[in-house]
Design an enzyme around this catalytic site. Structure first.
Site, PDB file in Angstrom:
ATOM      1  N   HIS A  58      -1.222   6.868   3.065  1.00  0.00           N
ATOM      2  CA  HIS A  58      -1.364   5.731   3.973  1.00  0.00           C
ATOM      3  C   HIS A  58      -1.377   6.260   5.402  1.00  0.00           C
ATOM      4  O   HIS A  58      -0.378   6.203   6.112  1.00  0.00           O
ATOM      5  CB  HIS A  58      -0.211   4.741   3.787  1.00  0.00           C
ATOM      6  CG  HIS A  58      -0.463   3.401   4.422  1.00  0.00           C
ATOM      7  ND1 HIS A  58      -1.272   2.456   3.838  1.00  0.00           N
ATOM      8  CD2 HIS A  58      -0.028   2.857   5.567  1.00  0.00           C
ATOM      9  CE1 HIS A  58      -1.317   1.381   4.598  1.00  0.00           C
ATOM     10  NE2 HIS A  58      -0.577   1.602   5.664  1.00  0.00           N
ATOM     11  N   CYS A  92       0.790  -1.239   0.000  1.00  0.00           N
ATOM     12  CA  CYS A  92       0.000   0.000   0.000  1.00  0.00           C
ATOM     13  C   CYS A  92       0.821   1.288   0.000  1.00  0.00           C
ATOM     14  O   CYS A  92       0.753   2.082  -0.933  1.00  0.00           O
ATOM     15  CB  CYS A  92      -0.945  -0.003   1.188  1.00  0.00           C
ATOM     16  SG  CYS A  92      -2.223  -1.284   1.096  1.00  0.00           S
TER      17      CYS A  92
END
Length: 539
Positions: A138, A84
Site C-alpha cells: 500500500h 487495503c
C-alpha cells in the site's frame, strides 16, 4: 635418470578441480533456477467476486473469464481484514493482522515485525528477480501528496528493482470538472462554523463516476499495464526466474473508466441490490452504514440512502472499471504468450477484499460480512492442474504465500500462519479447513468530528465506544459468526452476529439473539476462540 617434463597446461592441479567443480555447480544452479516457474502476480483493488464464473452474469470480462478457464478458481476465498493495507500486509507476510499489527492505512508491518520475510522477498532470497508495478503493498501515491504525512507503505527490500508507479493521479478530471466537484463538496460538506478554507484542506476527490472519452493508456491502470509489459519483456531475457507483481487500482472508487467500457452496458438493465437494507438485528457496531469512502465523493449525498438512479450509475461504473481492467489483463496474458512464457509461469489473480454495491445497505467494505471479506482468487499453473475447475473449500489469503512457495519448489518459512492449498489443485473436493478467519477494528472516537476521509471510522455514531472494538469473524461451511469485543478485553462483548448461509446466503437476518440458537452460539464461540490453528485441515 632425469624425469621428462610434462607439457605446459596438461597438469591437473587443485585449481582445475575447483574450476570444474564450480562450473558443474553453477550449471546445476542455473538449470535448477531456470526450471523454476515464473510468477505473474496480479491484484485488483476493491474487487469483489463480480464475474460470470461467480454468478454475476451482467459483468463483461472476457479475459478474466478465459483466465478462469485456465485456472483453479477458489469460490470461497477470504481476506483477513477488509481494508487495503491490512489485507495486503497480511497476504504478503503470511501473517494475520494480530501478528502484523496493521489495522489501518497508516501503519507499516515492519514497525511490529521488522525482520519478517515477505512473499516476494522470500522468492528474491531464493534466486528470483522480483519487481513490482502499481499497487502491491500500500504505497504512498503521488495523488495523495496533499494528505499531510501519508507514509509510504511499500517494502523496498522485497523487490530486486524499485517499485514503479505512474505519476499522474488515478482521477481523470478537467479543470472545469474539478471546480464543479469543489462546489458540490463545499455545499454538502461545510458545517455552519466552517469556511471555504476549512474544506479546501480536504482531498477533493471529485465525482463518484466518470466516463472520459480517452484511450485506456491515459488513465492510471493503463500506464501500469504499459510499464508491466515493458518489464515483462526485460525479465524474460534474464537467466533467473521472475516474480512480477502488477497491481491495478480499479475498480476502487471513484468508478472511472474510458467511455468505451461504459458503452458495453445498458444502464437500464443494471440490477440493483435487492437486499439494500442493513441485516435485521445486527449490532450497530458491526455495520458501516455511512460508507465514508462513498460519501467522500462530491456527488454522493452526505446522509440518507442512495437513490436507485444513482445506484445504477455507480454499479454501472464499477462494472465498467472491471471491464477496463479486464482488457488490461488480456494484454498481459497475450504478451506472456507472445514471449513464450506461458509454459513456465504461474499466474495468480486476486482482489484484496470484497465490496458491497448496495447489499446490506452498504457501498464499501470495512465490515466482517461476506460481501466485504470474500474476494476472487484464481491460480493458473503451467501444467494445467486445476484448469477450469472450482473448489468451495474454505481458503484464506494467508494461504497464498505457502502455496506459491511450494509450487515454486521453495522451502516454507517458519513464521507462516496459513496453509498451502496445493492439495486442492488435484483434489478440489477433499476435506479442508473447517473455518476461515477475518477481523475488523472499529477504533475509538474520543473526539467526534465528521471527516469524510476517515475511512475506518463509521460516521454518525456520536455515542460510539470510547475504546476500540475488534470484531473477530469466522466463516464455516454453513455459518458466519462474529464476536465484537473490546480490543484487548475479550470479556466485554459489544455485539454478536450469526448468519445461516444455508437459509440466508445474503446475510439479511442476524439470528445470534434468537433463544433457539443459544447452544449454537456457545459452540461457535468456543470454535472461534480456539483460533485458526484448530481449524486446519487434517492430514
Amino acid at each position: 635418470m632425469m624425469r621428462k617434463s610434462k607439457r605446459p597446461g596438461k597438469a591437473m592441479t587443485w585449481g582445475h578441480f575447483l574450476l570444474i567443480g564450480w562450473v558443474a555447480f553453477a550449471g546445476s544452479v542455473q538449470a535448477a533456477t531456470s526450471e523454476r516457474p515464473n510468477v505473474l502476480f496480479i491484484s485488483m483493488d476493491d474487487f469483489g467476486p463480480y464475474l460470470k464464473g461467480y454468478g454475476k452474469e451482467q459483468v463483461i470480462a472476457p479475459n478474466l473469464d478465459r483466465l478462469m478457464e485456465r485456472s483453479m478458481t477458489f469460490d470461497r476465498a477470504y481476506c483477513q481484514m477488509a481494508i487495503c493495507s491490512p489485507s495486503r500486509s497480511s497476504l504478503m507476510t503470511g501473517l494475520r493482522p494480530d501478528s502484523t499489527g496493521v489495522f489501518n492505512l497508516a501503519t507499516h508491518f515492519r514497525e511490529k515485525v521488522p525482520d519478517v520475510v515477505t512473499l516476494p522477498e522470500h522468492f528474491k532470497q531464493q534466486g528470483y528477480h522480483t519487481q513490482a508495478v502499481g499497487k502491491n503493498f500500500h504505497p504512498a501515491f503521488s495523488f495523495h501528496a496533499d494528505v499531510d504525512g501519508q507514509p509510504n507503505l511499500d517494502d523496498p527490500q522485497s523487490w530486486s528493482a524499485p517499485l514503479w508507479l505512474p505519476s499522474p493521479p488515478r482521477y481523470y478530471h478537467t479543470e472545469a470538472g474539478i471546480a464543479d466537484a469543489k462546489k458540490v463538496f463545499a455545499r454538502t460538506r461545510m458545517r455552519a462554523d466552517e469556511t471555504p478554507d476549512d474544506w479546501e484542506n480536504y482531498v477533493i476527490r471529485g465525482f463518484a463516476t466518470e466516463a472520459p472519452d480517452v484511450s485506456e493508456d491515459v488513465l492510471y491502470d493503463g500506464q501500469v499495464t504499459n510499464r508491466a509489459l515493458q518489464v515483462m519483456r526485460e525479465v524474460a531475457a534474464l537467466e533467473e526466474p521472475f516474480f512480477l507483481g502488477v497491481g491495478f487500482l480499479k475498480p476502487h472508487y471513484p468508478f472511472i473508466a474510458p467511455k468505451k467500457y461504459w458503452d458495453l452496458y445498458d444502464r437500464n438493465e443494471i440490477k440493483i441490490a435487492e437486499n439494500n437494507f442493513p441485516p435485521r438485528d445486527a449490532p450497530p457496531i458491526s455495520l458501516q452504514v455511512h460508507w465514508p469512502e462513498a460519501r467522500a465523493q462530491s456527488d454522493v449525498p452526505d446522509s440518507g440512502a442512495i437513490l436507485p438512479e444513482q445506484s445504477r450509475e455507480m454499479i454501472h461504473g464499477y462494472y465498467a472499471c472491471i471491464s477496463y481492467v479486464d482488457a488490461l489483463v488480456g494484454r498481459l496474458l497475450d504478451e506472456l504468450d507472445r514471449l513464450g512464457l506461458r509454459e513456465n509461469t504461474i499466474i495468480v489473480l486476486w482482489g484484496d477484499h470484497g465490496f458491497s454495491l448496495g447489499e446490506n445497505s452498504m457501498w464499501a467494505k470495512l465490515t466482517n460480512l461476506e460481501m466485504s471479506t470474500r474476494s476472487p482468487l484464481m491460480i493458473a499453473l503451467p501444467d494445467g492442474r486445476g484448469a477450469g475447475r472450482h473448489t468451495d473449500a474454505l481458503v484464506e489469503f494467508v494461504d497464498i504465500y505457502p502455496s506459491l512457495a511450494e509450487l515454486a519448489g521453495l522451502s516454507l518459512p517458519e513464521h507462516l500462519e496459513g496453509t498451502s492449498f496445493v492439495p486442492l489443485l488435484t483434489d478440489p473436493q477433499r476435506p479442508w479447513k473447517s473455518a476461515a478467519f477475518s477481523q475488523y477494528l472499529r477504533r475509538a472516537i474520543p473526539n467526534y468530528r465528521v471527516n469524510p476521509l476517515a475511512i475506518d471510522t463509521p460516521l454518525g455514531y456520536r455515542d460510539y465506544p470510547k475504546t476500540a472494538t475488534m470484531g473477530y469473524s469466522m466463516r464455516t461451511d454453513r455459518y458466519r459468526f462474529t464476536l465484537w469485543q473490546e480490543d484487548g478485553n475479550p470479556d466485554v462483548i459489544r455485539g454478536i452476529e450469526l448468519y445461516d448461509h444455508q437459509l440466508d446466503p445474503a446475510e439479511n437476518v442476524n439470528i445470534a439473539g434468537h433463544p433457539e440458537q443459544a447452544e449454537l452460539v456457545a459452540q461457535l464461540t468456543q470454535k472461534l476462540r480456539a483460533g485458526w490453528e484448530a481449524a486446519q485441515p487434517r492430514s
